[in-house]
Design a protein around this motif. Structure first.
Motif, PDB file in Angstrom:
ATOM      1  N   ALA A  82       0.839  -1.200   0.000  1.00  0.00           N
ATOM      2  CA  ALA A  82       0.000   0.000   0.000  1.00  0.00           C
ATOM      3  C   ALA A  82       0.876   1.252   0.000  1.00  0.00           C
ATOM      4  CB  ALA A  82      -0.928  -0.008   1.209  1.00  0.00           C
ATOM      5  N   LEU A  83       1.962   1.216   0.753  1.00  0.00           N
ATOM      6  CA  LEU A  83       2.887   2.350   0.766  1.00  0.00           C
ATOM      7  C   LEU A  83       3.573   2.514  -0.589  1.00  0.00           C
ATOM      8  CD1 LEU A  83       4.565   1.987   4.280  1.00  0.00           C
ATOM      9  CD2 LEU A  83       2.724   3.526   3.599  1.00  0.00           C
ATOM     10  N   ILE A  84       3.914   1.394  -1.228  1.00  0.00           N
ATOM     11  CA  ILE A  84       4.549   1.473  -2.548  1.00  0.00           C
ATOM     12  C   ILE A  84       3.592   2.091  -3.564  1.00  0.00           C
ATOM     13  CG2 ILE A  84       5.385   0.073  -4.477  1.00  0.00           C
ATOM     14  CD1 ILE A  84       6.680  -1.783  -2.461  1.00  0.00           C
ATOM     15  N   VAL A  85       2.325   1.675  -3.518  1.00  0.00           N
ATOM     16  CA  VAL A  85       1.333   2.257  -4.433  1.00  0.00           C
ATOM     17  C   VAL A  85       1.173   3.751  -4.158  1.00  0.00           C
ATOM     18  CG1 VAL A  85      -1.108   2.259  -5.063  1.00  0.00           C
ATOM     19  CG2 VAL A  85       0.104   0.091  -4.792  1.00  0.00           C
ATOM     20  N   PHE A  86       1.112   4.110  -2.879  1.00  0.00           N
ATOM     21  CA  PHE A  86       0.975   5.521  -2.513  1.00  0.00           C
ATOM     22  C   PHE A  86       2.155   6.342  -3.033  1.00  0.00           C
ATOM     23  CE2 PHE A  86       2.333   8.751   0.620  1.00  0.00           C
ATOM     24  CZ  PHE A  86       1.311   9.668   0.438  1.00  0.00           C
ATOM     25  N   ILE A  87       3.369   5.837  -2.816  1.00  0.00           N
ATOM     26  CA  ILE A  87       4.552   6.570  -3.264  1.00  0.00           C
ATOM     27  C   ILE A  87       4.612   6.620  -4.784  1.00  0.00           C
ATOM     28  CG2 ILE A  87       7.074   6.387  -3.409  1.00  0.00           C
ATOM     29  CD1 ILE A  87       6.041   7.760  -0.923  1.00  0.00           C
ATOM     30  N   GLY A  88       4.181   5.545  -5.439  1.00  0.00           N
ATOM     31  CA  GLY A  88       4.159   5.558  -6.897  1.00  0.00           C
ATOM     32  C   GLY A  88       3.239   6.640  -7.444  1.00  0.00           C
ATOM     33  N   ILE A  89       2.038   6.732  -6.863  1.00  0.00           N
ATOM     34  CA  ILE A  89       1.094   7.767  -7.304  1.00  0.00           C
ATOM     35  C   ILE A  89       1.646   9.156  -6.994  1.00  0.00           C
ATOM     36  CG2 ILE A  89      -1.205   8.723  -6.914  1.00  0.00           C
ATOM     37  CD1 ILE A  89      -2.155   5.862  -6.350  1.00  0.00           C
ATOM     38  N   ARG A  90       2.228   9.295  -5.793  1.00  0.00           N
ATOM     39  CA  ARG A  90       2.759  10.617  -5.411  1.00  0.00           C
ATOM     40  C   ARG A  90       3.946  11.006  -6.284  1.00  0.00           C
ATOM     41  NH1 ARG A  90       3.002  14.832  -5.227  1.00  0.00           N
ATOM     42  NH2 ARG A  90       2.938  16.410  -3.576  1.00  0.00           N
ATOM     43  N   ALA A  91       4.740  10.030  -6.696  1.00  0.00           N
ATOM     44  CA  ALA A  91       5.877  10.331  -7.565  1.00  0.00           C
ATOM     45  C   ALA A  91       5.412  10.794  -8.941  1.00  0.00           C
ATOM     46  CB  ALA A  91       6.765   9.097  -7.695  1.00  0.00           C
ATOM     47  N   VAL A  92       4.342  10.185  -9.446  1.00  0.00           N
ATOM     48  CA  VAL A  92       3.794  10.630 -10.738  1.00  0.00           C
ATOM     49  C   VAL A  92       3.283  12.059 -10.631  1.00  0.00           C
ATOM     50  CG1 VAL A  92       1.968  10.230 -12.424  1.00  0.00           C
ATOM     51  CG2 VAL A  92       3.253   8.296 -11.504  1.00  0.00           C
ATOM     52  N   LEU A  93       2.576  12.358  -9.534  1.00  0.00           N
ATOM     53  CA  LEU A  93       2.087  13.726  -9.333  1.00  0.00           C
ATOM     54  C   LEU A  93       3.236  14.711  -9.176  1.00  0.00           C
ATOM     55  CD1 LEU A  93      -0.872  13.035  -6.863  1.00  0.00           C
ATOM     56  CD2 LEU A  93      -0.991  13.461  -9.330  1.00  0.00           C
ATOM     57  N   ALA A  94       4.349  14.230  -8.602  1.00  0.00           N
ATOM     58  CA  ALA A  94       5.499  15.118  -8.395  1.00  0.00           C
ATOM     59  C   ALA A  94       6.142  15.543  -9.705  1.00  0.00           C
ATOM     60  CB  ALA A  94       6.533  14.422  -7.509  1.00  0.00           C
ATOM     61  N   LEU A  95       5.854  14.826 -10.777  1.00  0.00           N
ATOM     62  CA  LEU A  95       6.412  15.195 -12.079  1.00  0.00           C
ATOM     63  C   LEU A  95       5.679  16.376 -12.709  1.00  0.00           C
ATOM     64  CD1 LEU A  95       6.938  11.612 -13.561  1.00  0.00           C
ATOM     65  CD2 LEU A  95       8.664  13.109 -12.538  1.00  0.00           C
ATOM     66  N   CYS A  96       4.519  16.723 -12.160  1.00  0.00           N
ATOM     67  CA  CYS A  96       3.769  17.859 -12.691  1.00  0.00           C
ATOM     68  C   CYS A  96       4.463  19.165 -12.310  1.00  0.00           C
ATOM     69  CB  CYS A  96       2.336  17.860 -12.159  1.00  0.00           C
ATOM     70  SG  CYS A  96       1.400  16.378 -12.603  1.00  0.00           S
ATOM     71  N   ALA A  97       4.409  20.116 -13.197  1.00  0.00           N
ATOM     72  CA  ALA A  97       5.101  21.390 -12.965  1.00  0.00           C
ATOM     73  C   ALA A  97       4.508  22.154 -11.786  1.00  0.00           C
ATOM     74  CB  ALA A  97       5.039  22.246 -14.230  1.00  0.00           C
ATOM     75  N   ARG A  98       3.215  21.982 -11.526  1.00  0.00           N
ATOM     76  CA  ARG A  98       2.561  22.735 -10.457  1.00  0.00           C
ATOM     77  C   ARG A  98       2.606  22.023  -9.110  1.00  0.00           C
ATOM     78  NH1 ARG A  98      -3.229  23.831 -13.065  1.00  0.00           N
ATOM     79  NH2 ARG A  98      -2.900  21.629 -13.588  1.00  0.00           N
ATOM     80  N   ASP A  99       3.343  20.939  -9.021  1.00  0.00           N
ATOM     81  CA  ASP A  99       3.417  20.207  -7.752  1.00  0.00           C
ATOM     82  C   ASP A  99       4.070  21.072  -6.681  1.00  0.00           C
ATOM     83  OD1 ASP A  99       3.091  17.415  -6.500  1.00  0.00           O
ATOM     84  OD2 ASP A  99       5.143  17.975  -5.975  1.00  0.00           O
ATOM     85  N   THR A 100       3.556  20.974  -5.462  1.00  0.00           N
ATOM     86  CA  THR A 100       4.010  21.851  -4.376  1.00  0.00           C
ATOM     87  C   THR A 100       5.087  21.232  -3.497  1.00  0.00           C
ATOM     88  OG1 THR A 100       2.205  21.042  -2.969  1.00  0.00           O
ATOM     89  CG2 THR A 100       1.781  23.016  -4.296  1.00  0.00           C
TER      90      THR A 100
END
Length: 332
Positions: A82-100
């Motif tokens: 579950a943590l791996i899935v969470f980090i995977g999703i968060r890493a994809v979002l982190a690639l967005c230019a507007r990520d905070t």
């Protein structure tokens, strides 16, 4: 090691004199460790270390079963995955230019996601192409243990991306003491959920193997049979009885295995033949085993059977889970 060497060579004009010793440490020490490990596997591990098989020997037909076993393990070990899935999703979002996320937290999340995904892909590839036995590959043997190496990176990434500013507000001392006590008690109460070694069958299987080794003559043929499980007991017994180093001068045992990752049903059991087996070790009895061997073989017990005059007689039995530290398990 290779990456460090390539980067240093490409940027050798920027390397300061003090950086070369650090580079040597980063390259030479792992190289020495690799050589030491190779020497150890060659001398201490039966058959040496695993290797990638020729392309023609890859187990493409078993790939669906391998993937099913991997998925089953992931579902059973929901904490880490579950943590791996969470980090995977968060890493994809982190690639967005507007990520905070801060750049450091973004980097940690992406690295952890890549490491975890890479480990899963690499292990899947090894079950397909490396020299595991077919039973080990189908069961995705030690998948959870191997992937646990990525656990620390995942935990660091989770802490890096979670908003933990509220931790700066420390609770009153009595409240903090209560929370600390609850945390400690919770860890003790749930110890069997994360300390799998406390309930592992491996020590018991090792003890049974020692007993079987005493009771079965070295020249006798032995079949290891698991009808109720996924074949793991057979793997351990086979290693102890056939693959591990034996006393000097003793011939290798003739050991065969009968197991299936989904168990052996009555229909499959009816097709099994043990005419050439002098002894059979049964990981656990059941009704199908009773019908197959013509003698009462109960659940929650493991049996050693001897082939005599076209029938099998019980030589020894072991209650499953009992630690056989005393005696050799012979029946009176």
């Amino acid at each position: 090691m290779l990456g460090c060497a390539i980067v240093a060579w490409r940027h050798r004009d920027l390397m300061r004199s003090a950086a070369w010793p650090s580079l040597m440490i980063a390259v030479v020490l792992p190289a020495c460790l690799l050589l030491g490990w190779s020497s150890y596997t060659a001398s201490q591990i039966p058959g040496g270390e695993y290797h990638i098989m020729p392309l023609a020997a890859w187990r493409w037909s078993l790939l669906p079963q391998i993937l099913h076993s991997i998925f089953r393990i992931m579902v059973a070990k929901t904490g880490l995955f579950a943590l791996i899935v969470f980090i995977g999703i968060r890493a994809v979002l982190a690639l967005c230019a507007r990520d905070t996320l801060a750049p450091s937290a973004r980097g940690v999340a992406i690295v952890a996601a890549v490491v975890s995904a890479g480990m899963i892909g690499f292990l899947t590839f090894t079950y397909l192409a490396a020299s595991f036995s077919a039973e080990e590959a189908v069961a995705a043997a030690s998948f959870w243990r191997y992937l646990g190496e990525a656990g620390p990176a995942v935990m660091v990434a989770v802490l890096a991306v979670l908003p933990l500013g509220w931790l700066k507000r420390m609770p009153p001392r009595p409240t903090a003491a209560v929370l600390l006590g609850v945390t400690l008690m919770l860890a003790l109460a749930t110890v069997r959920l994360y300390r799998t070694d406390l309930t592992s069958p491996v020590p018991w299987l090792h003890a049974v193997a020692r007993s079987v080794d005493v009771q079965v003559p070295p020249s006798a043929s032995l079949t290891l049979l698991d009808m109720t499980g996924d074949g793991f007991p057979v793997l351990i017994q086979n290693y102890d009885l056939a693959l591990s180093a034996r006393a000097p001068g003793l011939p290798p045992r003739t050991v065969s295995r009968q197991a299936d990752v989904t168990g052996i049903s009555g229909a499959k059991a009816a097709q099994l033949r043990f005419d050439d087996a002098d002894y059979v070790w049964l990981s656990e009895g059941n009704a199908d085993a009773t019908s197959l061997f013509g003698t009462a073989l109960h659940r929650k017990c493991s049996y050693l059977l001897r082939h005599e005059a076209r029938r099998f007689n019980t030589v020894a039995r072991w209650p499953i889970g009992y630690t056989w530290s005393l005696g050799d398990g012979r029946l009176g």
